[in-house]
Design an enzyme around this catalytic site. Structure first.
Site, PDB file in Angstrom:
ATOM      1  N   GLU A 111     -44.277  10.769 122.206  1.00  0.00           N
ATOM      2  CA  GLU A 111     -45.704  11.109 122.214  1.00  0.00           C
ATOM      3  C   GLU A 111     -46.593   9.923 121.807  1.00  0.00           C
ATOM      4  OE1 GLU A 111     -46.111  14.734 119.974  1.00  0.00           O
ATOM      5  OE2 GLU A 111     -45.087  15.902 121.527  1.00  0.00           O
ATOM      6  N   GLU A 140     -38.910  17.533 125.865  1.00  0.00           N
ATOM      7  CA  GLU A 140     -39.193  18.364 124.691  1.00  0.00           C
ATOM      8  C   GLU A 140     -40.041  19.562 125.055  1.00  0.00           C
ATOM      9  OE1 GLU A 140     -40.501  16.367 121.059  1.00  0.00           O
ATOM     10  OE2 GLU A 140     -41.799  18.077 120.632  1.00  0.00           O
TER      11      GLU A 140
END
Length: 445
Positions: free
Chosen positions: A192, A290
């Site tokens: 991220e 994810e």
């Protein structure tokens, strides 16, 4: 034809029936159509993350239940997982921030995986004892002393003078695992990279990620016999995947070396972005790295309202179907096991998991999402090719279909409302299938 079904209404899971009602079909019923001659991407599998929190949660169960949980995930009789994800030192689903070296150790002379020997590595070894896994590694944050904000949390950036030592650190991690017989075959440089989180996080622009990979990490991988590790970029949400990849992969040299693009399911449901990504970079593999249902309502944490909802299971199935129909090649979930609160998590960022272990009693619960994921992972095998699968009731029906390497064919049909009967047609031949309301069915044909 054989059908496996699960229903939110009846609370039944993996109910298997032989279906003989084949022949004429109701031409006025909602229709699911499969064309086996039109094939698309190759599927690489399913898996979950082997986090410190998962290891800690499982430690509260008996040895027998712990082993059974892992076998139920990795065996062919269970979810048949073949993928896994591990982090370079801590992430939010660790018991706290930690690294593998002492502060300011640029020579990495103090490097040690001792912390991971408590919960993480025993979990990885036990999983590998059940089946061979393809492991993906990801980093949430460099050590605090390598960052502009001097903190592993709250974003910050990797200092320019630390690009080299951070690459050395990552490579050392992979080599230490290799010494223990744990091979990592895929990696992302930063989890991220556009998020400033309360937990372990670090910001990388697309240009910075390209620079770090091309000029630091990849050369060190090559120098240390790790040149076959597959590089995935991005590792963040699908809403910005196209614009990010377009910048990171602008250089021909890096584009040739990057294996694929990792993405997460948070923020948006813009599944079509994956098709756009495929159109721009058809040679790149697309992999979900994810997914997790976040328990954002504190009043619901640790309750039936928070963990194990059938709505969570339906979300998984719906997202899988639409991502697969837009060229995603596999699915790596987030924590495989958590406690009844949705942790442990060192910043109280609690999430749901397919399996929960009560921290006080050790009782193991398999949540509905475990069984919904099984409708895919038990029957869509690595190497399967997606086939064209369409339906004319897209608001309530969500469908995908695959042909496995052995020639067997699988269609998954999610019914999110009250559709009771459909016409299932493959290559012009069809039959009627009765669907329970709020159900998922896997058709083997």
């Amino acid at each position: 034809m054989k059908i496996i079904r699960s229903s939110a209404r009846t609370k039944k899971v993996w109910e298997e029936i032989a279906y003989r009602d084949c022949g004429e079909f109701d031409r006025d019923a909602p229709t699911v159509v499969v064309d086996t001659s039109q094939k698309f991407q190759t599927h690489c599998g399913f898996g979950g993350a082997l986090t410190e929190s998962t290891g800690a949660a499982l430690s509260k169960a008996t040895e027998k239940d712990r082993r059974r949980v892992l076998e139920n995930y990795y065996s062919k009789e269970g979810l048949n997982y073949n993928l896994g994800r591990i982090s370079v030192h801590s992430n939010d689903f660790s018991l706290g921030n930690y690294t593998y070296v002492s502060a300011e150790d640029r020579e990495l002379s103090t490097f040690s995986l001792e912390r991971d020997e408590r919960f993480v590595l025993p979990l990885v070894r036990e999983a590998l004892s059940i089946r061979k896994l393809e492991l993906l590694s990801s980093a949430w944050s460099p050590p605090a002393w390598m960052k502009t904000n001097g903190d592993m949390n709250y974003g910050g950036r990797l200092r320019k003078d630390c690009y080299g030592v951070w690459a050395d650190y990552y490579v050392r991690f992979l080599l230490e695992l290799r010494k223990q017989g744990i091979e990592v075959s895929m990696l992302t440089a930063q989890n991220e990279p556009e998020a400033v989180q309360l937990w372990d996080s670090c910001n990388f622009t697309a240009e910075e990620e390209a620079d770090f990979l091309e000029n630091h990490l990849i050369p060190r991988l090559d120098e240390n016999g790790l040149g076959n590790v597959k590089i995935l970029i991005w590792d963040h949400n699908r809403d910005r995947v196209v614009r990010r990849a377009s910048v990171t992969l602008a250089g021909e040299k890096l584009r040739k070396r990057v294996w694929g693009v990792g993405y997460h399911w948070y923020v948006s449901c813009e599944h079509g972005n994956l098709s756009a990504l495929h159109a721009l970079f058809p040679e790149k593999h697309i992999l979900l790295t994810e997914s997790s249902v976040e328990l954002t309502n504190a009043a619901e944490q640790g309750s039936e309202q928070a963990s194990g909802k059938w709505e969570h299971a339906e979300r998984y199935a719906r997202q899988m179907i639409h991502d697969f129909n837009n060229f995603s090649e596999g699915w790596i979930d987030w924590n495989m096991v958590l406690d009844e609160e949705g942790g442990p998590n060192h910043v109280s960022n609690f999430c749901d998991a397919h399996v929960t272990v009560n921290g006080k009693t050790g009782e193991v619960t398999y949540n509905p999402s475990f069984y919904y994921v099984g409708h895919f992972s038990r029957y869509i095998l690595p190497g399967a090719r997606r086939m064209l699968c369409l339906n004319d009731e897209e608001k309530d029906l969500h469908t995908c279909a695959y042909e496995n390497p052995d020639g067997s064919r699988v269609a998954v049909i999610l019914n999110t409302d009250w559709v009771k009967k459909i016409a299932f047609i493959a290559d012009g031949k069809g039959c009627n299938i009765t669907l329970p309301p709020r159900s998922i069915v896997t058709v083997l044909f």
